[in-house]
Design a protein around this motif. Structure first.
Motif: not given
Lengths: 169, 212
Positions: A47-48, A57-60, A62-63, A66-68
């Motif tokens: 992911m990184l 951004p890394e969180i995007d 991750y978002g 975790t969404f799908y």
């Protein structure tokens, strides 16, 4: 769970896969799908690497992961356990079955046992509600899976493993 | 700067061309409840569903943060249909919020309190069943604490973190009821890329982000 050597390998593997894609944000999901297809799951390092490649951004990343439902954060186990929580299974105590699996495997949904033997997740209706509560074990739906049957299924897997162990010897 | 004139709640006002109704109203001391809107965001999220207004000629209420002002526009912020939508939105937010005002550091400066008072909704409203998230409080940052149970998912902290500072340590993850503002891999904020500037805390309309 993953050591440094494995981490470097994942990073290198991901980098190689990313070469085929252009650096467009719209490519995020196809990229993740490809990486998961190759690695079986989406480890942190992958992911990184994707975030770095697309310059977001890394969180995007991750978002989205975790969404799908199609994306998994943990490696697939040798056996997949899918507890049905569709309407019929819900009424027949699907959550109680899920709790039994969680307790027996000592993992939460979406996770994999430390020995990578089992991974646990939920599904929303597999289309055989007559058999509720259903648990799909290695793509085969098992019916009337109540906590006692959970123990039974696990026992049969253990037997199998013992048998294989003996044959090897 | 070119301006247009419009009417909001019977008050004749002037607003710059291209301005959104929400900011035109707020600049003229007409309050419209809002949580997610930021004036520096040219593409509003319109996710809090609170800034409903009625505009003459439109059959349904619209969100003020997405509606651009037009010459001769007649806006009503007190229409029953608009208020009903806004009330439902705030009641849904309160239904999954602790509403622990007595021991909350933000009490008195909290937007939720302000909006509830404006819309005449009780903070302890019982219209919807209370379902709380029971997430752990993150106090890993040296500067502030993050209580996800008080978060309304307005996204202000996230917008500030990236637009103004270009860091992007914060973002949304997970889905549905489990959705929350978090960091990569759900790490404690203190171990993330956060630079402790505190701008997100200043932007937070509720008690979710509070200085220590």
């Amino acid at each position: 769970m993953t050591n440094t050597k494995e981490k470097t390998k994942i990073t290198e593997q991901t980098r190689r896969l990313l070469n085929r894609f252009s650096r467009k944000r719209g490519n995020l999901i196809p990229t993740l799908q490809k990486v998961q297809e190759e690695l079986g799951y989406l480890p942190r390092e992958a992911m990184l690497e994707v975030a770095r490649f697309l310059d977001i951004p890394e969180i995007d990343v991750y978002g989205v992961v975790t969404f799908y439902n199609q994306f998994r954060l943990n490696p697939p186990g040798k056996h997949s356990i899918r507890v049905c929580l569709g309407t019929a299974c819900h009424m027949k105590g699907g959550y109680i079955t899920l709790d039994a699996w969680k307790r027996r495997l000592s993992i939460d949904r979406g996770q994999t046992t430390a020995d990578r033997e089992f991974d646990l997740d939920t599904v929303a209706c597999v289309g055989c509600c007559v058999m509720a509560p259903v648990t799909v074990v290695d793509d085969k739906p098992a019916g009337q899976v109540e906590p006692t049957k959970v123990d039974g299924i696990l026992l049969s897997f253990e037997r199998e493993r013992e048998k294989r162990g003996k044959e090897k010897r | 700067m070119k301006t247009v004139s419009l009417t909001i709640d019977g008050k004749e006002i002037k607003a710059p061309v291209g301005e959104k109704v929400l900011w035109a109203a707020l600049d003229n001391d007409i309050y419209i409840p809002h949580l997610c809107a930021r004036h520096d965001n040219s593409a509003p999220d319109a996710s809090c569903r609170l800034c409903w207004v009625e505009i003459e000629g439109k059959s349904r209420p619209v969100t003020a943060c997405t509606e651009t002002v037009e010459a001769g526009m007649v806006v009503n912020t007190k229409g029953q249909a608009a208020l009903r939508l806004a009330r439902t939105a705030i009641e849904l937010l309160l239904a999954s919020n602790e509403v622990d005002c007595a021991s909350c550091a933000k009490s008195g400066a909290c937007e939720l309190q302000k909006i509830a008072a404006h819309l005449k909704v009780k903070l302890k409203t019982r219209r919807f069943k209370k379902i709380l998230r029971h997430l752990p409080v993150d106090s890993s940052s040296p500067l502030f604490t993050y209580d996800p149970n008080k978060c309304v998912l307005c996204g202000q902290c996230i917008q500030v973190c990236r637009q103004r500072l270009g860091i992007g340590a914060l973002g949304f993850a997970h889905r549905g009821f489990n959705r929350r503002m978090t960091t990569f891999g759900d790490q404690p904020i203190g171990q993330s890329e956060c630079q402790n500037c505190g701008d997100c805390v200043a932007a937070c309309p509720t008690g979710a982000l509070c200085f220590k």
